[in-house]
Design a protein around this motif. Sequence first.
Motif, PDB file in Angstrom:
ATOM      1  N   CYS A 186      51.359  36.139  84.721  1.00  0.00           N
ATOM      2  CA  CYS A 186      51.830  37.058  85.768  1.00  0.00           C
ATOM      3  C   CYS A 186      53.342  37.232  85.717  1.00  0.00           C
ATOM      4  CB  CYS A 186      51.393  36.534  87.137  1.00  0.00           C
ATOM      5  SG  CYS A 186      49.605  36.495  87.374  1.00  0.00           S
ATOM      6  N   SER A 187      54.066  36.121  85.487  1.00  0.00           N
ATOM      7  CA  SER A 187      55.534  36.215  85.397  1.00  0.00           C
ATOM      8  C   SER A 187      55.951  37.074  84.217  1.00  0.00           C
ATOM      9  CB  SER A 187      56.131  34.812  85.266  1.00  0.00           C
ATOM     10  OG  SER A 187      55.798  34.022  86.375  1.00  0.00           O
ATOM     11  N   PHE A 188      55.291  36.911  83.082  1.00  0.00           N
ATOM     12  CA  PHE A 188      55.627  37.694  81.896  1.00  0.00           C
ATOM     13  C   PHE A 188      55.334  39.180  82.110  1.00  0.00           C
ATOM     14  CE2 PHE A 188      54.145  39.666  77.938  1.00  0.00           C
ATOM     15  CZ  PHE A 188      55.304  39.603  77.192  1.00  0.00           C
ATOM     16  N   ILE A 189      54.191  39.488  82.702  1.00  0.00           N
ATOM     17  CA  ILE A 189      53.838  40.889  82.939  1.00  0.00           C
ATOM     18  C   ILE A 189      54.829  41.530  83.903  1.00  0.00           C
ATOM     19  CG2 ILE A 189      52.069  42.411  83.881  1.00  0.00           C
ATOM     20  CD1 ILE A 189      51.480  41.297  81.107  1.00  0.00           C
ATOM     21  N   TRP A 190      55.128  40.787  84.963  1.00  0.00           N
ATOM     22  CA  TRP A 190      56.075  41.360  85.928  1.00  0.00           C
ATOM     23  C   TRP A 190      57.444  41.558  85.291  1.00  0.00           C
ATOM     24  CZ3 TRP A 190      60.688  39.378  87.801  1.00  0.00           C
ATOM     25  CH2 TRP A 190      61.276  40.109  88.863  1.00  0.00           C
ATOM     26  N   TYR A 191      57.943  40.585  84.543  1.00  0.00           N
ATOM     27  CA  TYR A 191      59.255  40.715  83.916  1.00  0.00           C
ATOM     28  C   TYR A 191      59.256  41.828  82.867  1.00  0.00           C
ATOM     29  CZ  TYR A 191      63.427  39.666  81.214  1.00  0.00           C
ATOM     30  OH  TYR A 191      64.612  39.773  80.548  1.00  0.00           O
ATOM     31  N   SER A 192      58.164  41.950  82.107  1.00  0.00           N
ATOM     32  CA  SER A 192      58.099  43.003  81.096  1.00  0.00           C
ATOM     33  C   SER A 192      58.148  44.368  81.742  1.00  0.00           C
ATOM     34  CB  SER A 192      56.826  42.838  80.264  1.00  0.00           C
ATOM     35  OG  SER A 192      56.703  43.881  79.331  1.00  0.00           O
ATOM     36  N   TRP A 193      57.344  44.553  82.793  1.00  0.00           N
ATOM     37  CA  TRP A 193      57.361  45.858  83.474  1.00  0.00           C
ATOM     38  C   TRP A 193      58.725  46.136  84.099  1.00  0.00           C
ATOM     39  CZ3 TRP A 193      54.986  50.250  83.653  1.00  0.00           C
ATOM     40  CH2 TRP A 193      55.113  51.097  84.751  1.00  0.00           C
ATOM     41  N   TYR A 194      59.317  45.122  84.707  1.00  0.00           N
ATOM     42  CA  TYR A 194      60.639  45.308  85.304  1.00  0.00           C
ATOM     43  C   TYR A 194      61.695  45.621  84.241  1.00  0.00           C
ATOM     44  CZ  TYR A 194      65.057  44.095  87.533  1.00  0.00           C
ATOM     45  OH  TYR A 194      66.336  44.120  87.986  1.00  0.00           O
ATOM     46  N   SER A 195      61.657  44.917  83.125  1.00  0.00           N
ATOM     47  CA  SER A 195      62.660  45.143  82.064  1.00  0.00           C
ATOM     48  C   SER A 195      62.510  46.517  81.440  1.00  0.00           C
ATOM     49  CB  SER A 195      62.529  44.061  80.992  1.00  0.00           C
ATOM     50  OG  SER A 195      61.249  44.130  80.373  1.00  0.00           O
ATOM     51  N   HIS A 196      61.270  46.980  81.261  1.00  0.00           N
ATOM     52  CA  HIS A 196      61.086  48.326  80.698  1.00  0.00           C
ATOM     53  C   HIS A 196      61.589  49.391  81.646  1.00  0.00           C
ATOM     54  CE1 HIS A 196      59.038  47.293  77.031  1.00  0.00           C
ATOM     55  NE2 HIS A 196      58.118  46.568  77.674  1.00  0.00           N
TER      56      HIS A 196
ATOM     57  N   ARG B 228      51.897  48.355  77.301  1.00  0.00           N
ATOM     58  CA  ARG B 228      50.458  48.143  77.071  1.00  0.00           C
ATOM     59  C   ARG B 228      50.222  47.227  75.882  1.00  0.00           C
ATOM     60  NH1 ARG B 228      48.355  54.403  77.922  1.00  0.00           N
ATOM     61  NH2 ARG B 228      48.449  54.384  80.235  1.00  0.00           N
ATOM     62  N   VAL B 229      51.046  47.402  74.842  1.00  0.00           N
ATOM     63  CA  VAL B 229      50.916  46.499  73.694  1.00  0.00           C
ATOM     64  C   VAL B 229      51.237  45.062  74.123  1.00  0.00           C
ATOM     65  CG1 VAL B 229      51.826  45.937  71.416  1.00  0.00           C
ATOM     66  CG2 VAL B 229      51.409  48.315  72.024  1.00  0.00           C
ATOM     67  N   GLU B 230      52.321  44.895  74.881  1.00  0.00           N
ATOM     68  CA  GLU B 230      52.667  43.552  75.361  1.00  0.00           C
ATOM     69  C   GLU B 230      51.583  43.000  76.289  1.00  0.00           C
ATOM     70  OE1 GLU B 230      56.403  44.042  77.192  1.00  0.00           O
ATOM     71  OE2 GLU B 230      57.524  44.332  75.317  1.00  0.00           O
ATOM     72  N   LEU B 231      51.019  43.894  77.157  1.00  0.00           N
ATOM     73  CA  LEU B 231      49.954  43.455  78.053  1.00  0.00           C
ATOM     74  C   LEU B 231      48.722  43.024  77.262  1.00  0.00           C
ATOM     75  CD1 LEU B 231      48.936  43.138  80.969  1.00  0.00           C
ATOM     76  CD2 LEU B 231      48.192  45.531  80.890  1.00  0.00           C
ATOM     77  N   ALA B 232      48.397  43.766  76.216  1.00  0.00           N
ATOM     78  CA  ALA B 232      47.246  43.393  75.390  1.00  0.00           C
ATOM     79  C   ALA B 232      47.479  42.049  74.703  1.00  0.00           C
ATOM     80  CB  ALA B 232      46.963  44.483  74.352  1.00  0.00           C
ATOM     81  N   MET B 233      48.681  41.850  74.194  1.00  0.00           N
ATOM     82  CA  MET B 233      48.981  40.571  73.547  1.00  0.00           C
ATOM     83  C   MET B 233      48.931  39.421  74.556  1.00  0.00           C
ATOM     84  SD  MET B 233      49.345  41.259  70.390  1.00  0.00           S
ATOM     85  CE  MET B 233      50.040  39.729  69.819  1.00  0.00           C
ATOM     86  N   ALA B 234      49.501  39.661  75.767  1.00  0.00           N
ATOM     87  CA  ALA B 234      49.468  38.616  76.801  1.00  0.00           C
ATOM     88  C   ALA B 234      48.036  38.366  77.271  1.00  0.00           C
ATOM     89  CB  ALA B 234      50.348  39.022  77.984  1.00  0.00           C
TER      90      ALA B 234
END
Length: 516
Positions: free
Chosen positions: A52-62, A199-205
């Motif tokens: 969850c932390s990674f997804i939130w940070y990835s979306w925020y950073s993008h 989406r690619v990062e989400l799929a990998m996560a």
Amino acid sequence: MTAKTKILTMTAKAPAAPKPKWKLKGPKFWESWSIGKRILVIAMLPVVYLFCSFIWYSWYSHRAQVSEELAERGKILARALAETSEYNVISGNLTDLRLTINGLVQSDKSIYRIDVVDAMRREVVGVTADGDRDAEERVFEVPIRKQTIWVNLFSENGAPHVSGSSDSKPPTMTSEVVGYVRVTMSPSNMMDKQIGRFRVELAMAGLALFVSVAFALLLAQSLALPLKKAIDALRQIRGGNYLVNLAVSTGGEVGELQASIKEMSVALDRSKQDLENKVAERTRDLVASRNDALRADAEKRKLIQKVNSIIEDERKSIAVEIHDELNASLIAARLESQAIKQLADKLPSTPEVDEIKQKSAAITKLTLDLYASGRRLVRRLRPEVLDMLGLDGAVEEMARHYNSSECSFEVQAEGDFSRIGGEIAISAYRIVQEALSNIMKHATATQAKVMMEVGEHALGITVHDDGSGFDVERASEGIGIIGMRERVVAMGGTISIASKPDEGTTIGIVLPLAVS
């Protein structure tokens, strides 16, 4: 008491106890979880948190990257247009400016709209991008300034000026603002690209999360399955199957637990076998002791029955001797005394003759009293009324004999008493006789009732009184009750005594008609 004293008294009181802090009451919700579920939660909790932390940070950073890139490009584009559109705005040649802006808007999909306004903020040129683009809220605005540049066309010697490497840059003077360039950026294109990357990062996560879940499930199952087998083995042991074949399927503490359960199973089975052998041996001893006790009890019953029979026979013999010999002798003595009186009556009256008459009358009276006592003794030794009236009539006669002003006796009889005779009748008569005698001696009752019923296979006798009663559990049995119990046991019957202080006593007796 003054006000000051009241204040001092209130101040001297002990401070109130602090309220207890709030505590979590009731059972914790995880206490009912299985070990597999706990292992799964322990393994997955940090993984899910990191996911969850990674997804939130990835979306925020993008999103932050899109915002920063749009801001940078918007500022650069507005500044570049402001520097290149000065001439077009001043000269009024807006066609080239429109073509330039239109080319920029068509070529760069991150531009939503470009506006050029004059100093009065009136729109001069405005171009909006075609297609479905979202406009950003921010607008990047840069002023268009009219600049004056000093140019020297001649050199110091009057010849035309030719620029050289050593010439210094002519000074530039900034004048008034002639317009503004406004650039509105569109995040749609950049956001689409960033969403694709997200989406690619989400799929990998997600793949990493799936692998972690699978590994956690495998770990939980590898721990829960051996524990389940161990629990099943313990349940079998609790159910009585002590010899359980539990294989050691893992290592560590769980493997040691399985090995310990297996060793315990073998030890319990061995102990069970030893205990069963001891129980079987003890059972054989108890059965032998029981058989001995039964034989002894049977012999005791036979002995008591024989003793009672001998006693009754001896009583009968004594009663016959008293009736045939003693009573006959008493009758003869009475007749002799009467004959003496008759002879004395024929003699002249003298003091000696009168004394003889008195003595003969006394002897007659004494013989009559002795004869009556003998008859009562005979009835007690051998109740002739049994032979004449049967058991029910004999008991009724006994009740009339015991009846008095202090205690009244009542007899109820049901059934065919002609079937009862011999030893059973005598034993029943003696038992009732002892019960009524105890009532007269100890109960202090006002009413007593004897109920007898002849059944198909047994004779039932109930004796009830409203006397003082006694505590059956604490009071010791007297000689009378012991004698009654021995007679009943000797006849193969049962006896029960129910009594409470001040509530009377009830004696229930059952005598089988066919003694086994």
